[in-house]
Design a protein around this motif. Structure first.
Motif, mmCIF file in Angstrom:
data_model
loop_
_atom_site.group_PDB
_atom_site.id
_atom_site.type_symbol
_atom_site.label_atom_id
_atom_site.label_comp_id
_atom_site.label_asym_id
_atom_site.label_seq_id
_atom_site.Cartn_x
_atom_site.Cartn_y
_atom_site.Cartn_z
ATOM 1 N N TYR A 1 5.697 2.583 2.697
ATOM 2 C CA TYR A 1 4.926 3.298 1.351
ATOM 3 C C TYR A 1 5.827 4.440 1.072
ATOM 4 O O TYR A 1 5.567 5.001 0.030
ATOM 5 C CB TYR A 1 3.835 3.655 1.916
ATOM 6 N N TYR B 1 2.866 -2.125 -1.451
ATOM 7 C CA TYR B 1 4.159 -1.429 -1.576
ATOM 8 C C TYR B 1 4.630 -1.022 -3.001
ATOM 9 O O TYR B 1 3.697 -0.641 -3.719
ATOM 10 C CB TYR B 1 5.141 -2.231 -0.599
ATOM 11 N N ALA C 1 -1.390 8.776 1.406
ATOM 12 C CA ALA C 1 -0.911 7.357 1.444
ATOM 13 C C ALA C 1 -2.166 6.648 0.932
ATOM 14 O O ALA C 1 -2.020 5.745 -0.148
ATOM 15 C CB ALA C 1 -0.706 6.946 2.699
ATOM 16 N N GLN D 1 -2.590 4.877 -3.136
ATOM 17 C CA GLN D 1 -2.838 3.383 -3.375
ATOM 18 C C GLN D 1 -3.517 3.302 -4.554
ATOM 19 O O GLN D 1 -3.385 2.650 -5.343
ATOM 20 C CB GLN D 1 -3.343 2.921 -2.056
ATOM 21 N N LEU E 1 4.627 5.057 7.897
ATOM 22 C CA LEU E 1 4.329 4.217 6.888
ATOM 23 C C LEU E 1 5.627 4.406 5.955
ATOM 24 O O LEU E 1 5.930 4.506 4.743
ATOM 25 C CB LEU E 1 3.302 4.827 5.826
ATOM 26 N N SER F 1 0.601 -9.247 3.658
ATOM 27 C CA SER F 1 0.884 -7.658 4.397
ATOM 28 C C SER F 1 0.062 -7.723 5.706
ATOM 29 O O SER F 1 0.363 -7.067 6.560
ATOM 30 C CB SER F 1 0.403 -6.643 3.333
ATOM 31 N N LYS G 1 -1.775 4.039 -7.753
ATOM 32 C CA LYS G 1 -0.941 2.898 -8.077
ATOM 33 C C LYS G 1 -1.685 1.778 -8.673
ATOM 34 O O LYS G 1 -1.413 1.226 -9.682
ATOM 35 C CB LYS G 1 -0.096 2.275 -6.879
ATOM 36 N N ALA H 1 -2.808 0.348 3.324
ATOM 37 C CA ALA H 1 -2.209 1.734 3.792
ATOM 38 C C ALA H 1 -2.855 1.986 4.919
ATOM 39 O O ALA H 1 -2.260 2.600 6.066
ATOM 40 C CB ALA H 1 -1.811 2.656 2.870
#
Length: 806
Positions: free
Chosen positions: A618, A416, A668, A672, A615, A778, A675, A717
């Protein structure tokens, strides 16, 4: 002049009749502060209906809405008669553009609801909601005829009709206004016996000027205690019907969106059309003061976009920023959301709605009570304070100074990352961009140079302008290429960055910029058509001036960078002009036509709504960190194409897919990668010396360890997306539900296998192992979700086929 691009409105209350055949003493229309009903026509006219339908249709077309909900209301809407109700349904449905679904409902007190109306609603697909406050004693406390007679038998008869097999699909549910002097258990049992698909329990409308009754001896929060008593019965019975209040608290405690405007921070998207065609805000405002819902707008002279720009509508769309200071500091604000807007009103201090709800104590007690009752399923990870990131042993120091905390890293480890964590990550990326630009310039051997000197000077006197340009995802693409040995782009991109910063600063600074291919590009702003050569760009207080070699002077962009404003204040750029956007693995699209831009805008709005719904954990990070979507050329038929580039933090590239759900998933998934790539710039999560190849469950070819790590992180995700959709389809049949279950079964299995493969690699650093554990954490709740055997069998079949092809 409008000051903002409005968020689309998707829910409309259309008043069919302005009078009622009951005299309920708690009615906000007739018994509270607002008296506007007295001057309005009793029945909505055909021309008002036609114009209303036209306005809703044009709004749906302009915003590419996939669905709108219209509630036929009153007064008592059945008083309008079957012919007018038929015209309303047919006119509204005919006005909507292709691809937009009409969710049409009617809310009635049930007194006049007979078989003829039910036949009409079955023909027109109109769902029916009925007001009922419980058993006869509870209902008769408020819902009576003007002469005092009970309405309860007539309402029960109406509900009995809706429960017949021929009409059951029309039965939308019951609406119950709370009276704390009614026995909560008796009310709950009376409503449950009617087998409703849903029940809304509503707090009676009240303000600080006219507070709700609080009987002595019932404590300071009687409404919370009443609702908690019902909640416990509802839970004990296995949640036999939907209750939006309870479900919204459960959802918001887990970071999901609310289902009602009276809780949570989601923007309101509702408007009211009165019988005379005037636009009003939410009906509940009638309880605040006379004229509180008034907008001064109507369907004949104003569009729904005009209405969406109204300050009153905007105030109910501003989320946390629109709440009082007391609310913003409250620990349960993301569940409470300040309560219903009307319930915050106080007229004697001049602050209006800038107060907590008059039910503030009740809401806090209710939320904390539900949280306590449901501690095991609230979605909390149960993690206390996080240990500091190891800095010795097998874990190496970060590559460079950074602002990330241990708590941020734990958020990212689980897949996240909230707004604060993403802001910190963006700050670290901006610092890295500055370092790379400096290194690339130093390697050029050009000394200070005009462009570099200007950037350095502006960084002192106008740092915000420089930061805005350097935070652009493709600002460091040039530096990355030069440092990698590619000198073909020359030094022009740095001059373009300096020019864009000069324009943003507006101080009169000038810089020479090379023009290639007929375009002068200003990152974050757009481009100007010019002959090739060298142009002089000057940033002015009210714009810019570009002087070409042939003496031509330009003061406007020919192709401005387009921005799309989405719900919740998120603005994302559609980057189709930056020449360095070609840093992705796929071919980028050219400049979007107006039609393509409209399609992208609508698709992004729908996808963002789905991300917020499916989501939510997220969504906050996406809003904080994803600034740019770069359109790609379509891929091969039937194949979705998307990409994230390591040197383009904040951007994803996508070929617009055919459906909004697919776009939501691609956004999404690719973010990811964005990130994790940014985190890998700061930390070593695996031993760089490891040169082995690893099979990912979803690919036939082996990949380096970073490839397996990237894929696993992205598919967290994907798993959650399909898991949330599977839960939404719980108990439902059909192809979409079956597909969601099969995809969920497949991706949770793939992702879980990949996490274990990472953990078993023995090539992760200490922090990398911490990430693997976070990803495993998760996945745990998703692995526990039961699925039909058919879904598991489909996942196994896909897994075996993949192994065979590997």
């Amino acid at each position: 002049m409008p000051t903002r691009i409005p968020l689309p409105l998707t829910q409309f209350v259309v008043k069919m009749h302005s009078r009622c055949d009951l005299a309920c003493d708690h009615c906000y229309v007739y018994e509270h502060a607002d008296t506007s009903w007295r001057a309005r026509p009793k029945v909505i006219a055909d021309e008002v209906l036609a114009r209303t339908a036209e306005r809703i249709g044009e709004h749906a077309a302009a915003h590419r809405l996939s669905a709108v909900r219209v509630v036929l209301h009153g007064g008592e809407p059945l008083l309008a008669g079957p012919d007018r109700l038929r015209r309303a349904a047919e006119t509204l449905r005919a006005a909507l553009p292709g691809g937009c679904t009409l969710d049409l409902r009617i809310h009635t007190n049930g007194v006049l609801l007979g078989r003829a109306f039910c036949d009409l609603f079955a023909e027109l697909d109109v769902k029916v909601g009925v007001s009922l406050d419980g058993d006869r004693a509870a209902n008769d406390r408020h819902r009576r005829f003007a002469d005092g007679r009970t309405s309860h038998p007539q309402v029960l008869k109406a509900v009995a009709l809706l429960r017949e097999p021929a009409y059951r699909h029309l039965y939308a549910g019951l609406l119950c206004t709370i009276d704390v002097e009614n026995d909560p258990a008796a009310v709950y049992r009376a409503l449950a016996e009617l087998e409703p698909p849903a029940v809304d329990f509503l707090l009676p409308h009240a303000t600080w000027d006219e507070p709700p009754k609080r009987p002595s001896g019932r404590g300071p929060t009687p409404y919370a205690q009443w609702l908690l008593a019902v909640h416990r019965l509802w839970e004990t019975d296995g949640r036999p019907f939907a209750v939006r209040t309870f479900e919204s608290v459960h959802r918001t405690l887990r970071g999901l969106s609310s289902l009602t405007e009276s809780l949570g921070l989601e923007p309101s998207d509702l408007a009211v059309v009165e019988t005379d065609g005037t636009f009003e805000q939410a009906d509940s405002l009638k309880t605040a003061y006379d004229g509180a819902p008034v907008t001064g707008l109507d369907v004949f002279r104003h569009s729904i976009d005009d209405l969406a720009r109204h300050p009153g509508i905007a105030a109910r769309q501003s989320g946390l920023a629109g709440l009082s200071a007391t609310c913003r500091a409250c620990p349960v604000v993301r569940s409470c959301g300040g309560g219903l807007y009307a319930h915050r009103y106080r007229g004697d201090d001049g602050a209006g709605f800038d107060h907590p709800s008059v039910y503030c104590g009740d809401l806090m007690t209710l939320i904390n009570g539900i949280s306590s009752d449901s501690a095991d399923s609230s979605g909390s990870s149960g993690r206390g304070g996080a240990a500091p990131v190891p800095a010795q042993g097998s874990e190496r120091e970060p590559v460079r100074p950074h602002p990330l905390t241990a708590e941020h890293l734990d958020e990212f480890a689980r897949g996240y990352g909230g707004a604060e964590a993403l802001t910190a990550l963006g700050d670290a990326q901006l610092a890295l961009t500055r370092e790379m630009l400096a290194a690339a310039w130093d390697s050029s051997g050009r000394g200070r140079g005009d462009a570099w000197a200007l950037l350095a000077a502006l960084d002192v006197v106008a740092p915000a302008a420089v930061d805005a340009v350097l935070a652009h995802p493709y600002a460091r693409t040039w530096a990355a290429r030069r440092l990698g040995g590619d000198l073909t782009t020359g030094l022009g991109p740095l001059a373009s960055l300096a020019a864009a910063a000069a324009v943003r600063a507006g101080r009169g600074d000038s810089v020479a910029v090379p023009v290639r291919g007929g375009w002068l590009h200003l990152p974050t702003l757009g481009r100007v058509a010019l002959p090739d050569g060298e142009a002089l760009v000057t940033g002015l207080p009210d714009g810019f001036e570009v002087r070409a070699p042939d003496g031509t002077v330009r003061t406007e962009l020919d192709a401005p960078l387009r921005q799309v404003r989405l719900a919740g204040g998120w603005t994302v750029a559609l980057e189709d002009v930056d020449p360095l956007r070609d840093s992705h693995d796929h071919a980028v699209a050219g400049r979007l036509s107006e039609g393509e831009l409209a399609d992208w805008t609508g698709a992004l709005r729908e996808a963002w709504e789905l991300i917020g719904r499916d989501l939510p954990a997220y969504a906050e990070g996406i809003r904080a960190g994803l600034t740019t979507v770069t359109p790609l050329r379509p891929g091969p038929t039937g194949r979705d194409v998307s990409s994230a580039a390591r040197q383009a933090y904040g951007a994803v590239a996508i070929a617009r897919p055919s459906t909004a759900p697919t776009l939501a998933l691609l956004l999404a998934h690719e973010f990811q990668h964005v990130k994790l790539g940014a985190l890998l710039d700061l930390y070593d999560l695996y031993e760089r010396a490891d040169d082995r190849l690893y099979f990912a469950p979803w690919r036939p070819d082996p990949r380096p360890l970073e490839g397996l790590l990237q894929g696993t992180y992205a598919h967290l995700a994907v798993t959650e997306y399909w898991g949330t959709r599977t839960l939404a389809y719980d108990g439902l049949a059909g192809e979409p539900a079956d597909r969601a279950r099969a995809q969920f079964a497949l991706w949770r299995r793939y992702t879980a296998e990949a996490v274990e493969r990472l953990a078993e690699s023995r090539a992760l650093t200490a922090l990398g192992e911490r990430f693997a554990e976070g990803m495993r954490e998760s996945l745990v709740p998703w692995l526990a979700v039961p699925l039909p055997a058919a879904a598991e069998q489909e996942a196994e079949r896909a897994r075996v086929e993949r192994l065979a092809s590997a």
